[in-house]
Design an enzyme around this catalytic site. Sequence first.
Site, mmCIF file in Angstrom:
data_model
loop_
_atom_site.group_PDB
_atom_site.id
_atom_site.type_symbol
_atom_site.label_atom_id
_atom_site.label_comp_id
_atom_site.label_asym_id
_atom_site.label_seq_id
_atom_site.Cartn_x
_atom_site.Cartn_y
_atom_site.Cartn_z
ATOM 1 N N LEU A 35 0.821 -1.209 0.000
ATOM 2 C CA LEU A 35 0.000 0.000 0.000
ATOM 3 C C LEU A 35 0.858 1.264 0.000
ATOM 4 O O LEU A 35 2.028 1.234 0.382
ATOM 5 C CB LEU A 35 -0.903 0.016 1.233
ATOM 6 C CG LEU A 35 -1.973 -1.071 1.322
ATOM 7 C CD1 LEU A 35 -2.616 -1.058 2.708
ATOM 8 C CD2 LEU A 35 -3.033 -0.875 0.243
ATOM 9 N N SER A 36 0.263 2.366 -0.411
ATOM 10 C CA SER A 36 0.924 3.661 -0.293
ATOM 11 C C SER A 36 1.203 3.922 1.185
ATOM 12 O O SER A 36 0.329 3.742 2.035
ATOM 13 C CB SER A 36 0.013 4.760 -0.852
ATOM 14 O OG SER A 36 0.610 6.027 -0.713
ATOM 15 N N SER A 38 3.370 2.192 2.954
ATOM 16 C CA SER A 38 3.785 0.958 3.644
ATOM 17 C C SER A 38 5.300 0.850 3.802
ATOM 18 O O SER A 38 5.785 -0.037 4.501
ATOM 19 C CB SER A 38 3.257 -0.280 2.904
ATOM 20 O OG SER A 38 3.823 -0.377 1.606
ATOM 21 N N GLY A 39 6.038 1.730 3.130
ATOM 22 C CA GLY A 39 7.494 1.733 3.288
ATOM 23 C C GLY A 39 8.280 1.232 2.089
ATOM 24 O O GLY A 39 9.498 1.049 2.183
ATOM 25 N N LYS A 40 7.617 1.038 0.963
ATOM 26 C CA LYS A 40 8.302 0.519 -0.233
ATOM 27 C C LYS A 40 9.483 1.403 -0.631
ATOM 28 O O LYS A 40 10.603 0.922 -0.784
ATOM 29 C CB LYS A 40 7.322 0.418 -1.417
ATOM 30 C CG LYS A 40 6.155 -0.494 -1.218
ATOM 31 C CD LYS A 40 5.251 -0.521 -2.443
ATOM 32 C CE LYS A 40 4.727 0.841 -2.833
ATOM 33 N NZ LYS A 40 3.886 1.479 -1.779
ATOM 34 N N SER A 108 1.686 -1.538 -7.365
ATOM 35 C CA SER A 108 1.350 -2.709 -8.209
ATOM 36 C C SER A 108 0.248 -3.549 -7.555
ATOM 37 O O SER A 108 0.504 -4.656 -7.099
ATOM 38 C CB SER A 108 2.591 -3.548 -8.528
ATOM 39 O OG SER A 108 3.415 -3.779 -7.408
#
Length: 199
Positions: A35-36, A38-40, A108
Amino acid sequence: MSQSSNITWHDSEVTKSDRQQQNGHKSVVIWFTGLSGSGKSTVSVELEKALFQLEKHSYRLDGDNVRHGLNKNLGFSPEDRKENIRRIGEVSKLLVDAGTIAITAFISPYRADRDEVREILEDGEFIEVYTECSVEACEQRDPKGLYKKARSGEIKEFTGISASYEAPHQPEITINTEHQSVEESVSTIIEYLKNKEII
């Protein structure tokens, strides 16, 4: 958009194996999904720095950055999201062919789209990293103020609020960013790469 029948693939005289041997490591795609908020992006930035310190060749593709150039003509409809991921998949494949570790940080949201990227790569070249984090925690962080805008109706088709997110069934790596620090998350990924003899 139909593909022309008058194009031919031209193989390079320098192979992927040649490039990997020169670089001293295998080339893979490390695909962050979540999710936006989430720490990606946060974890992927630190991972790229860690790999650089280890003298490994990597390149990070970030969702926001790519939409400034390559994908600036795409919106957020299901069709455009699908095309966004397809293009990134193809770019990632080129980076792998160049002997580089491609790091991608994209929401994604659709499982099928991520699986399509996996399918264009060789076995073991697609490493799915699920940044697991509840919507509530992501919304509390809200680093870009996007959840607030989505709640007010200012942003339509926002993943986790008004558009669905399909979590991976069997990701290679899961990092729970509510409970793991950025450093711990990076260490988990580095350890995986070492155990699989990628680096």
